[in-house]
Scaffold this motif. Structure first.
Motif, mmCIF file in Angstrom:
data_model
loop_
_atom_site.group_PDB
_atom_site.id
_atom_site.type_symbol
_atom_site.label_atom_id
_atom_site.label_comp_id
_atom_site.label_asym_id
_atom_site.label_seq_id
_atom_site.Cartn_x
_atom_site.Cartn_y
_atom_site.Cartn_z
ATOM 1 N N PRO A 53 0.800 -1.228 0.000
ATOM 2 C CA PRO A 53 0.000 0.000 0.000
ATOM 3 C C PRO A 53 0.834 1.281 0.000
ATOM 4 O O PRO A 53 0.325 2.347 -0.322
ATOM 5 C CB PRO A 53 -0.836 -0.089 1.278
ATOM 6 C CG PRO A 53 -0.459 -1.334 1.967
ATOM 7 C CD PRO A 53 0.564 -2.050 1.174
ATOM 8 N N ALA A 54 2.114 1.190 0.321
ATOM 9 C CA ALA A 54 2.963 2.383 0.294
ATOM 10 C C ALA A 54 3.307 2.793 -1.136
ATOM 11 O O ALA A 54 3.558 3.969 -1.404
ATOM 12 C CB ALA A 54 4.238 2.136 1.087
ATOM 13 N N THR A 55 3.304 1.824 -2.062
ATOM 14 C CA THR A 55 3.710 2.124 -3.440
ATOM 15 C C THR A 55 2.689 1.705 -4.485
ATOM 16 O O THR A 55 2.843 2.032 -5.660
ATOM 17 C CB THR A 55 5.043 1.433 -3.775
ATOM 18 O OG1 THR A 55 4.873 0.020 -3.643
ATOM 19 C CG2 THR A 55 6.163 1.918 -2.875
ATOM 20 N N GLU A 56 1.654 0.953 -4.055
ATOM 21 C CA GLU A 56 0.673 0.431 -5.009
ATOM 22 C C GLU A 56 -0.743 0.616 -4.464
ATOM 23 O O GLU A 56 -0.944 0.791 -3.265
ATOM 24 C CB GLU A 56 0.914 -1.067 -5.244
ATOM 25 C CG GLU A 56 2.278 -1.392 -5.804
ATOM 26 C CD GLU A 56 2.551 -2.880 -5.820
ATOM 27 O OE1 GLU A 56 3.084 -3.347 -6.838
ATOM 28 O OE2 GLU A 56 2.259 -3.567 -4.827
ATOM 29 N N ARG A 57 -1.700 0.571 -5.381
ATOM 30 C CA ARG A 57 -3.105 0.598 -4.961
ATOM 31 C C ARG A 57 -3.819 -0.587 -5.582
ATOM 32 O O ARG A 57 -3.470 -1.057 -6.662
ATOM 33 C CB ARG A 57 -3.773 1.915 -5.324
ATOM 34 C CG ARG A 57 -4.000 2.112 -6.790
ATOM 35 C CD ARG A 57 -4.808 3.372 -7.057
ATOM 36 N NE ARG A 57 -4.650 3.734 -8.448
ATOM 37 C CZ ARG A 57 -4.654 4.947 -8.898
ATOM 38 N NH1 ARG A 57 -4.829 5.947 -8.078
ATOM 39 N NH2 ARG A 57 -4.509 5.188 -10.175
ATOM 40 N N GLY A 63 -14.309 -7.276 -13.171
ATOM 41 C CA GLY A 63 -14.453 -8.541 -12.469
ATOM 42 C C GLY A 63 -13.179 -9.149 -11.928
ATOM 43 O O GLY A 63 -13.139 -10.334 -11.622
ATOM 44 N N ASP A 64 -12.128 -8.331 -11.802
ATOM 45 C CA ASP A 64 -10.884 -8.869 -11.266
ATOM 46 C C ASP A 64 -10.119 -7.769 -10.539
ATOM 47 O O ASP A 64 -10.284 -6.579 -10.814
ATOM 48 C CB ASP A 64 -10.019 -9.434 -12.392
ATOM 49 C CG ASP A 64 -9.024 -10.467 -11.889
ATOM 50 O OD1 ASP A 64 -9.038 -10.802 -10.683
ATOM 51 O OD2 ASP A 64 -8.222 -10.933 -12.713
ATOM 52 N N TRP A 65 -9.278 -8.199 -9.594
ATOM 53 C CA TRP A 65 -8.428 -7.269 -8.866
ATOM 54 C C TRP A 65 -7.292 -6.809 -9.763
ATOM 55 O O TRP A 65 -6.747 -7.591 -10.539
ATOM 56 C CB TRP A 65 -7.841 -7.925 -7.616
ATOM 57 C CG TRP A 65 -8.857 -8.286 -6.585
ATOM 58 C CD1 TRP A 65 -9.244 -9.534 -6.226
ATOM 59 C CD2 TRP A 65 -9.601 -7.393 -5.765
ATOM 60 N NE1 TRP A 65 -10.195 -9.482 -5.246
ATOM 61 C CE2 TRP A 65 -10.436 -8.165 -4.933
ATOM 62 C CE3 TRP A 65 -9.666 -6.013 -5.646
ATOM 63 C CZ2 TRP A 65 -11.300 -7.612 -4.014
ATOM 64 C CZ3 TRP A 65 -10.538 -5.452 -4.727
ATOM 65 C CH2 TRP A 65 -11.341 -6.244 -3.924
ATOM 66 N N MET A 66 -6.913 -5.546 -9.650
ATOM 67 C CA MET A 66 -5.792 -4.980 -10.398
ATOM 68 C C MET A 66 -4.884 -4.271 -9.398
ATOM 69 O O MET A 66 -5.365 -3.520 -8.549
ATOM 70 C CB MET A 66 -6.276 -3.949 -11.430
ATOM 71 C CG MET A 66 -7.310 -4.472 -12.408
ATOM 72 S SD MET A 66 -6.689 -5.706 -13.522
ATOM 73 C CE MET A 66 -5.629 -4.733 -14.521
ATOM 74 N N VAL A 67 -3.591 -4.514 -9.498
ATOM 75 C CA VAL A 67 -2.612 -3.804 -8.681
ATOM 76 C C VAL A 67 -1.911 -2.804 -9.592
ATOM 77 O O VAL A 67 -1.380 -3.175 -10.639
ATOM 78 C CB VAL A 67 -1.587 -4.774 -8.047
ATOM 79 C CG1 VAL A 67 -0.524 -4.019 -7.277
ATOM 80 C CG2 VAL A 67 -2.299 -5.777 -7.146
ATOM 81 N N GLU A 68 -1.969 -1.531 -9.196
ATOM 82 C CA GLU A 68 -1.374 -0.472 -10.000
ATOM 83 C C GLU A 68 -0.402 0.330 -9.141
ATOM 84 O O GLU A 68 -0.646 0.508 -7.953
ATOM 85 C CB GLU A 68 -2.457 0.477 -10.516
ATOM 86 C CG GLU A 68 -3.525 -0.194 -11.325
ATOM 87 C CD GLU A 68 -4.707 0.733 -11.625
ATOM 88 O OE1 GLU A 68 -5.410 0.443 -12.588
ATOM 89 O OE2 GLU A 68 -4.912 1.718 -10.891
ATOM 90 N N PRO A 69 0.655 0.834 -9.743
ATOM 91 C CA PRO A 69 1.561 1.685 -8.968
ATOM 92 C C PRO A 69 0.858 3.005 -8.618
ATOM 93 O O PRO A 69 0.045 3.513 -9.399
ATOM 94 C CB PRO A 69 2.749 1.924 -9.892
ATOM 95 C CG PRO A 69 2.266 1.584 -11.261
ATOM 96 C CD PRO A 69 1.110 0.643 -11.112
#
Length: 160
Positions: A53-57, A63-69
């Motif tokens: 969570p310090a560098t990504e959201r 319909g799916d989780w996405m991890v983004e900077p």
């Protein structure tokens, strides 16, 4: 143990509601069966992926989780004392003591120096309009260039 999350019609996953309306029109309260949840339009969501969570959201898309900077944060500039600001100016321009003395004694910018000495607070912020005015005045008097001004603003120290 964390409770499983469910998505209603593709919406961001959440815990099931306290009351669930079945297609028959009847209401049901927890605990629910998987059949109850499916009938009401809820689908089990995939597990959340690991992320920092310090560098990504974490976001939910299609319909799916996405991890983004995380987007870069705007820098927070540290306030400088007048001495620190003048030291930075001298460093950027390469000015020595003799050059500063000549600049301070120049009658063409005497008012500018007087304002610097009397009107500028001891702690000055980079975005204070007086910084722009002062640097522009030194450029107009040929003691600095637009490149020096840009270099000074770029070299202004940031917090942390």
């Amino acid at each position: 143990m964390t409770q499983p999350l469910y998505s209603l019609n593709g919406a961001r996953p959440a815990l099931p509601p306290a009351k669930l309306r079945l297609p028959s029109g009847r209401w049901r309260t927890a605990p629910y069966t998987e059949a109850d949840l499916t009938a009401a339009g809820y689908a089990p969501a995939p597990a959340k992926p690991a992320y920092d969570p310090a560098t990504e959201r974490l976001d939910w898309q299609d319909g799916d989780w996405m991890v983004e900077p995380l987007p870069p944060r705007d820098p927070v500039y540290r306030p400088l004392t007048k001495l620190e600001a003048m030291t930075l100016f001298r460093h950027v321009t390469g000015m020595d003591d003799a050059g500063e003395l000549a600049m301070r004694e120049d009658p063409a910018i005497k008012l500018l120096w007087m304002k610097w000495e009397t009107d500028v607070p001891q702690s000055i912020h980079r975005d204070n309009p007086v910084v722009e005015h002062f640097l522009s005045g030194l450029i107009a008097a040929d003691y600095a260039t637009a490149e020096h001004k840009a270099a000074m603003l770029a070299a202004w120290p940031v917090e942390g």
